[in-house]
Design a protein around this motif. Structure first.
Motif, mmCIF file in Angstrom:
data_model
loop_
_atom_site.group_PDB
_atom_site.id
_atom_site.type_symbol
_atom_site.label_atom_id
_atom_site.label_comp_id
_atom_site.label_asym_id
_atom_site.label_seq_id
_atom_site.Cartn_x
_atom_site.Cartn_y
_atom_site.Cartn_z
ATOM 1 N N VAL A 48 39.375 -12.901 32.476
ATOM 2 C CA VAL A 48 38.134 -12.363 32.908
ATOM 3 C C VAL A 48 37.405 -13.429 33.510
ATOM 4 N N ALA A 49 37.554 -14.616 33.206
ATOM 5 C CA ALA A 49 36.760 -15.925 33.588
ATOM 6 C C ALA A 49 37.249 -16.156 35.101
ATOM 7 N N ARG A 50 38.364 -15.817 35.318
ATOM 8 C CA ARG A 50 38.864 -15.924 36.603
ATOM 9 C C ARG A 50 38.955 -14.924 37.647
ATOM 10 N N ALA A 51 38.685 -13.660 37.158
ATOM 11 C CA ALA A 51 38.674 -12.828 37.985
ATOM 12 C C ALA A 51 37.506 -12.594 39.184
ATOM 13 N N PRO A 52 37.629 -12.182 40.062
ATOM 14 C CA PRO A 52 36.307 -12.118 41.214
ATOM 15 C C PRO A 52 35.142 -11.334 40.397
ATOM 16 N N GLN A 53 33.766 -11.798 40.804
ATOM 17 C CA GLN A 53 32.534 -11.051 40.352
ATOM 18 C C GLN A 53 32.876 -9.531 40.818
ATOM 19 N N GLY A 54 32.320 -8.826 39.867
ATOM 20 C CA GLY A 54 32.317 -7.567 39.945
ATOM 21 C C GLY A 54 33.672 -6.884 39.464
ATOM 22 N N SER A 55 34.641 -7.504 39.090
ATOM 23 C CA SER A 55 35.839 -6.878 38.496
ATOM 24 C C SER A 55 35.585 -6.144 37.209
ATOM 25 N N GLU A 56 36.445 -5.004 36.916
ATOM 26 C CA GLU A 56 36.037 -4.347 35.709
ATOM 27 C C GLU A 56 37.408 -3.434 35.362
ATOM 28 N N GLY A 57 37.491 -3.036 34.204
ATOM 29 C CA GLY A 57 38.559 -2.081 33.691
ATOM 30 C C GLY A 57 39.820 -3.009 33.433
ATOM 31 N N PHE A 58 39.469 -4.225 32.652
ATOM 32 C CA PHE A 58 40.395 -4.873 32.284
ATOM 33 C C PHE A 58 41.238 -4.084 31.056
ATOM 34 N N GLU A 59 42.543 -4.484 31.287
ATOM 35 C CA GLU A 59 43.482 -3.862 30.419
ATOM 36 C C GLU A 59 44.432 -4.810 30.223
ATOM 37 N N ILE A 60 44.609 -5.701 28.828
ATOM 38 C CA ILE A 60 45.276 -6.832 28.564
ATOM 39 C C ILE A 60 45.886 -6.575 27.176
ATOM 40 N N GLU A 61 47.475 -6.744 27.261
ATOM 41 C CA GLU A 61 48.239 -6.587 26.135
ATOM 42 C C GLU A 61 49.021 -7.560 25.856
ATOM 43 N N LEU A 62 49.569 -7.880 24.624
ATOM 44 C CA LEU A 62 50.505 -8.940 24.537
ATOM 45 C C LEU A 62 51.620 -8.333 24.133
ATOM 46 N N ALA A 63 52.760 -8.158 24.943
ATOM 47 C CA ALA A 63 54.112 -7.801 24.789
ATOM 48 C C ALA A 63 54.748 -8.385 23.567
ATOM 49 N N GLY A 64 55.777 -7.680 23.018
ATOM 50 C CA GLY A 64 56.402 -8.454 22.077
ATOM 51 C C GLY A 64 56.286 -8.125 20.812
ATOM 52 N N TYR A 65 55.188 -7.269 20.607
ATOM 53 C CA TYR A 65 55.050 -6.625 19.185
ATOM 54 C C TYR A 65 55.622 -5.424 19.139
ATOM 55 N N GLY A 66 56.223 -4.889 18.032
ATOM 56 C CA GLY A 66 56.830 -3.504 17.841
ATOM 57 C C GLY A 66 56.626 -3.024 16.401
ATOM 58 N N MET A 67 56.736 -1.649 16.245
ATOM 59 C CA MET A 67 56.542 -1.259 14.810
ATOM 60 C C MET A 67 57.985 -0.954 14.302
ATOM 61 N N THR A 68 57.971 -1.329 12.951
ATOM 62 C CA THR A 68 59.253 -0.927 12.267
ATOM 63 C C THR A 68 58.928 0.447 11.215
ATOM 64 N N PHE A 69 59.706 1.203 10.714
ATOM 65 C CA PHE A 69 59.483 2.327 9.903
ATOM 66 C C PHE A 69 60.470 2.140 8.579
ATOM 67 N N GLY A 70 59.895 1.784 7.325
ATOM 68 C CA GLY A 70 61.039 1.466 6.266
ATOM 69 C C GLY A 70 59.996 2.016 5.152
#
Length: 124
Positions: A48-70
């Motif tokens: 967000v700090a490095r995006a141009p002014q007026g940017s919107e709709g940020f969708e950020i996620e960390l890949a590499g996490y998953g669910m296990t069922f047990g």
């Protein structure tokens, strides 16, 4: 102050008893630390700090996490996806393509080194 609607599904997430920062999901848990949330917020702030002014709709996620069922419910784990492909001989001759799609799960948080799951003695 802007208020956002929280989806009903998130109501099943509660603070895990005796483990600050860990969430409980239908009897299961996330990692025992809060690194995922902490680093996700840090990355979001960085973008967000490095995006141009007026940017919107940020969708950020960390890949590499998953669910296990047990038997112990649903658990979040840190995992590294492994994908590949190789050629294997066919019985009738020739070669066929075989895809590899699996993962390696971490027993410890890659950021802080805390165990992913509590020991059975600690959990009891």
């Amino acid at each position: 102050m802007t208020r956002y609607a929280v989806p009903a599904e998130t109501e099943r997430f509660t603070e895990a008893p005796g483990r600050p920062g860990a969430l409980e999901i239908n009897g299961g848990t996330t990692m025992q630390c809060d690194c995922k949330d902490k680093y996700l917020e840090a990355v979001r702030e960085h973008v967000v700090a490095r995006a141009p002014q007026g940017s919107e709709g940020f969708e950020i996620e960390l890949a590499g996490y998953g669910m296990t069922f047990g038997d112990d419910g649903v658990n979040w784990i840190f995992k590294v996806d492994v994908k590949g492909e190789y050629k294997a001989p066919k019985k009738a001759g020739g070669m066929k393509s075989v895809k590899v799609n699996t993962f390696i799960s971490a027993n410890f948080c890659p950021f802080c080194g805390v165990k992913s799951k509590a020991d059975e003695a600690e959990a009891a």
